[in-house]
Design a protein around this motif. Structure first.
Motif, PDB file in Angstrom:
ATOM      1  N   VAL A 295       0.839  -1.209   0.000  1.00  0.00           N
ATOM      2  CA  VAL A 295       0.000   0.000   0.000  1.00  0.00           C
ATOM      3  C   VAL A 295       0.871   1.255   0.000  1.00  0.00           C
ATOM      4  O   VAL A 295       0.605   2.215  -0.729  1.00  0.00           O
ATOM      5  CB  VAL A 295      -0.939  -0.015   1.219  1.00  0.00           C
ATOM      6  N   SER A 296       1.940   1.242   0.788  1.00  0.00           N
ATOM      7  CA  SER A 296       2.838   2.396   0.858  1.00  0.00           C
ATOM      8  C   SER A 296       3.524   2.644  -0.480  1.00  0.00           C
ATOM      9  O   SER A 296       3.663   3.799  -0.927  1.00  0.00           O
ATOM     10  CB  SER A 296       3.885   2.186   1.955  1.00  0.00           C
ATOM     11  N   TYR A 297       3.967   1.564  -1.125  1.00  0.00           N
ATOM     12  CA  TYR A 297       4.578   1.712  -2.448  1.00  0.00           C
ATOM     13  C   TYR A 297       3.586   2.297  -3.457  1.00  0.00           C
ATOM     14  O   TYR A 297       3.931   3.165  -4.264  1.00  0.00           O
ATOM     15  CB  TYR A 297       5.078   0.356  -2.952  1.00  0.00           C
ATOM     16  N   ALA A 298       2.362   1.794  -3.412  1.00  0.00           N
ATOM     17  CA  ALA A 298       1.342   2.283  -4.340  1.00  0.00           C
ATOM     18  C   ALA A 298       1.050   3.766  -4.101  1.00  0.00           C
ATOM     19  O   ALA A 298       0.922   4.557  -5.049  1.00  0.00           O
ATOM     20  CB  ALA A 298       0.070   1.453  -4.199  1.00  0.00           C
ATOM     21  N   LEU A 299       0.947   4.153  -2.838  1.00  0.00           N
ATOM     22  CA  LEU A 299       0.696   5.557  -2.516  1.00  0.00           C
ATOM     23  C   LEU A 299       1.875   6.444  -2.920  1.00  0.00           C
ATOM     24  O   LEU A 299       1.696   7.623  -3.246  1.00  0.00           O
ATOM     25  CB  LEU A 299       0.429   5.711  -1.016  1.00  0.00           C
TER      26      LEU A 299
ATOM     27  N   THR B 106       0.283  -0.989  -9.323  1.00  0.00           N
ATOM     28  CA  THR B 106      -0.200  -2.031  -8.419  1.00  0.00           C
ATOM     29  C   THR B 106       0.649  -3.294  -8.533  1.00  0.00           C
ATOM     30  O   THR B 106       1.025  -3.901  -7.516  1.00  0.00           O
ATOM     31  CB  THR B 106      -1.674  -2.371  -8.727  1.00  0.00           C
ATOM     32  N   PHE B 107       0.957  -3.689  -9.764  1.00  0.00           N
ATOM     33  CA  PHE B 107       1.745  -4.900  -9.974  1.00  0.00           C
ATOM     34  C   PHE B 107       3.140  -4.755  -9.378  1.00  0.00           C
ATOM     35  O   PHE B 107       3.632  -5.647  -8.686  1.00  0.00           O
ATOM     36  CB  PHE B 107       1.842  -5.214 -11.469  1.00  0.00           C
ATOM     37  N   ASP B 108       3.792  -3.625  -9.623  1.00  0.00           N
ATOM     38  CA  ASP B 108       5.125  -3.389  -9.060  1.00  0.00           C
ATOM     39  C   ASP B 108       5.076  -3.339  -7.534  1.00  0.00           C
ATOM     40  O   ASP B 108       5.975  -3.851  -6.853  1.00  0.00           O
ATOM     41  CB  ASP B 108       5.712  -2.081  -9.598  1.00  0.00           C
ATOM     42  N   ALA B 109       4.035  -2.708  -6.998  1.00  0.00           N
ATOM     43  CA  ALA B 109       3.924  -2.582  -5.544  1.00  0.00           C
ATOM     44  C   ALA B 109       3.779  -3.958  -4.888  1.00  0.00           C
ATOM     45  O   ALA B 109       4.407  -4.238  -3.855  1.00  0.00           O
ATOM     46  CB  ALA B 109       2.733  -1.703  -5.178  1.00  0.00           C
ATOM     47  N   ILE B 110       2.971  -4.836  -5.479  1.00  0.00           N
ATOM     48  CA  ILE B 110       2.779  -6.174  -4.920  1.00  0.00           C
ATOM     49  C   ILE B 110       4.085  -6.957  -4.950  1.00  0.00           C
ATOM     50  O   ILE B 110       4.486  -7.585  -3.957  1.00  0.00           O
ATOM     51  CB  ILE B 110       1.679  -6.924  -5.693  1.00  0.00           C
TER      52      ILE B 110
ATOM     53  N   ILE C 136       9.506   6.782  -2.930  1.00  0.00           N
ATOM     54  CA  ILE C 136       9.569   5.328  -3.049  1.00  0.00           C
ATOM     55  C   ILE C 136      10.815   4.790  -2.361  1.00  0.00           C
ATOM     56  O   ILE C 136      10.779   3.759  -1.672  1.00  0.00           O
ATOM     57  CB  ILE C 136       9.532   4.908  -4.534  1.00  0.00           C
ATOM     58  N   LEU C 137      11.940   5.499  -2.506  1.00  0.00           N
ATOM     59  CA  LEU C 137      13.174   5.068  -1.860  1.00  0.00           C
ATOM     60  C   LEU C 137      13.029   5.066  -0.342  1.00  0.00           C
ATOM     61  O   LEU C 137      13.475   4.131   0.335  1.00  0.00           O
ATOM     62  CB  LEU C 137      14.344   5.961  -2.270  1.00  0.00           C
TER      63      LEU C 137
END
Length: 483
Positions: free
Chosen positions: A197-201, A206-210, A237-238
């Motif tokens: 969820v944090s990556y997506a935000l 979505t695929f990369d975040a999962i 993101i970092l």
């Protein structure tokens, strides 16, 4: 006796293989959804693996189970080797790589090393990318279970969960173990979801975040892009990755005691303080040096230094840029950071903070003895006394670590690899970090140019590192196989 042990290990491995066969259906479904024909490869591998596993299980089933220390040692190695070979099958069938390359990739995944022989990740079918990430996630959870239950009771790892809790376990120990395992899996999955969820935000798809959430919490380092985190070019993101890499490198037993039982005192574990201290010191030292020498804005220097060095220290293996092009001071710090690792009972590899803590206490006690003669002072880990068995385990590990590193480096050099590649490739495999140094195995390269001979050696090194070396070496001693 030995036949029954081998039979029991084969039975457990076959049952475990059935679960892996089921997991193969997940990337099969993803590829089918996206219209990629690779779903057939995963489906065939799943059915074949399941059929073989059922046959082996039926042939090795015994109603009188064997319980022994020998079985535990053998089982640990057999399970990881079995998973490495089975997980390689879809990769070998779907990609233009040798079987040695496929096994290297799968073992790199399950040991959460993050080294890869693959290029062109951005164009690979989503099912294959997800399979690599799933293996990272499964391996990460397996590493935590291994570090908290199996290895401590075999006198190979650190303190077990019950020792950390300092509690009495005579009442229903297996019930308490089951509840602890449920809490462990729940917290692990919650961290993966929060990370996704944090990556997506922060801006990931979505695929990369999962995918990256699984490989981040597992401190595994596999990415869906050749450029790793350099692909995203995003500071938020970092920093999300930095936070969750550190969480993945903390002892899960302590996280459970804190979250489930509200024990704030658990966070005062000495290895946590040591891990956070040397991580902060190294990151700040490199960031300040880059600011002064290269006049890089401190915010940029801190972000890039924190991400890449936390990635190395936690043995995740992500990169946002080629840090081997930084000034010599930073590269030297990266090299020494490869040895460190996170905490025991976490998903990270390398030597780990608790061993450095014990070695420091042993050195301190030795110096005291030189001053005060024969005075004996107990070594303490927080409120607990470090017994001689634990001290011996740490020393044996350190001896074995450097011996295997030297042997592996010589073996790679015998295969005509240059000294930098031979030394750092063996080191990064043994510490489960991922990238080494130099143009071949550094963060800007990968392991695809290495021959099968080198890949087999490095695959064995990754398994040795993940299983704490001694758990594997003991199987090679004649004493182990004597009645």
């Amino acid at each position: 006796m030995h036949g029954s042990i081998v039979r029991a290990a084969a039975y457990v491995a076959s049952i475990f293989s059935l679960y892996i066969a089921g997991v193969m259906l997940i990337p099969a479904a993803v590829d089918l959804y996206y219209g990629h024909s690779d779903w057939q490869i995963f489906a065939v591998c799943s059915v074949t693996t399941g059929a073989i596993a059922l046959t082996v299980a039926a042939a090795t089933r015994d109603r009188t189970p064997v319980r022994s220390t020998r079985l535990a040692f053998l089982l640990v190695v057999v399970l990881w080797v079995t998973l490495g070979v089975i997980a390689a099958l879809p990769l070998y069938a779907a990609l233009d790589i040798t079987f040695a390359g496929a096994v290297f990739e799968s073992i790199s995944a399950i040991t959460t090393t993050g080294s890869t022989v693959l290029s062109g990740l951005d164009e690979l079918p989503p099912g294959l990318l997800l399979w690599r990430s799933l293996l990272n996630g499964i391996g990460g959870l397996g590493v935590v279970v291994l570090g908290l239950f199996f290895l401590p009771f075999l006198n190979v790892g650190s303190f077990s969960y019950f020792q950390i809790e300092s509690s009495d376990i005579e009442e229903r120990p297996f019930d308490r173990l089951a509840s602890f395992l449920r809490a462990l899996v729940a917290i692990y999955l919650v961290l993966v979801v929060l990370c996704a969820v944090s990556y997506a935000l922060a801006g990931m798809s979505t695929f990369d975040a999962i995918n990256h959430s699984m490989t981040t919490i597992a401190t595994g380092g596999f990415s869906t892009h050749d450029a790793s985190f350099g692909y995203f070019d995003s500071k938020p993101i970092l920093w999300v990755s930095i936070v969750f890499m550190i969480l993945g490198a903390l002892p899960f037993s302590i996280l459970i005691l804190f979250v489930v039982r509200g024990r704030l005192d658990a966070l005062r574990d000495p290895q946590i303080r040591l891990f956070l201290t040397y991580t902060a010191v190294i990151v700040l030292a490199v960031a300040i040096h880059r600011r002064v020498v290269n006049e890089i804005p401190f915010g940029d220097a801190l972000t890039s230094s924190a991400f890449n060095l936390v990635s190395i220290i936690t043995t995740t293996g992500y990169s946002s840029e080629d840090y081997t092009l930084w000034e010599p001071f930073a590269v030297v710090m990266v090299f020494f950071a490869t040895f460190l690792g996170g905490c025991s009972g976490s998903t990270s590899g390398a030597i780990k903070a608790y061993r450095f803590f014990v070695l420091g206490r042993m050195l301190q006690n030795g110096l005291r003895t030189l001053i005060y003669g024969r005075s004996v002072q107990p070594l303490r880990y927080g409120t607990r006394i470090i017994d001689e068995e634990m001290q011996r385990s740490v020393v044996l590990f350190m001896i074995a670590f450097f011996a295997v590193w030297v042997a592996g480096s010589i073996a790679l050099a015998a295969g005509n690899l240059d000294i930098l590649t031979a030394i750092t490739a063996t080191l990064t495999a043994l510490t489960n970090v991922g990238p080494g140094l130099g143009p071949i195995v550094g963060p800007a390269g990968n392991f695809s140019t290495l021959n099968d001979y080198a890949l087999w050696i490095l695959s064995a090194s990754m398994l040795l590192g993940r299983l704490e070396i001694l758990a594997v070496l003991v199987l090679l001693t004649p004493t182990f196989w004597r009645n």
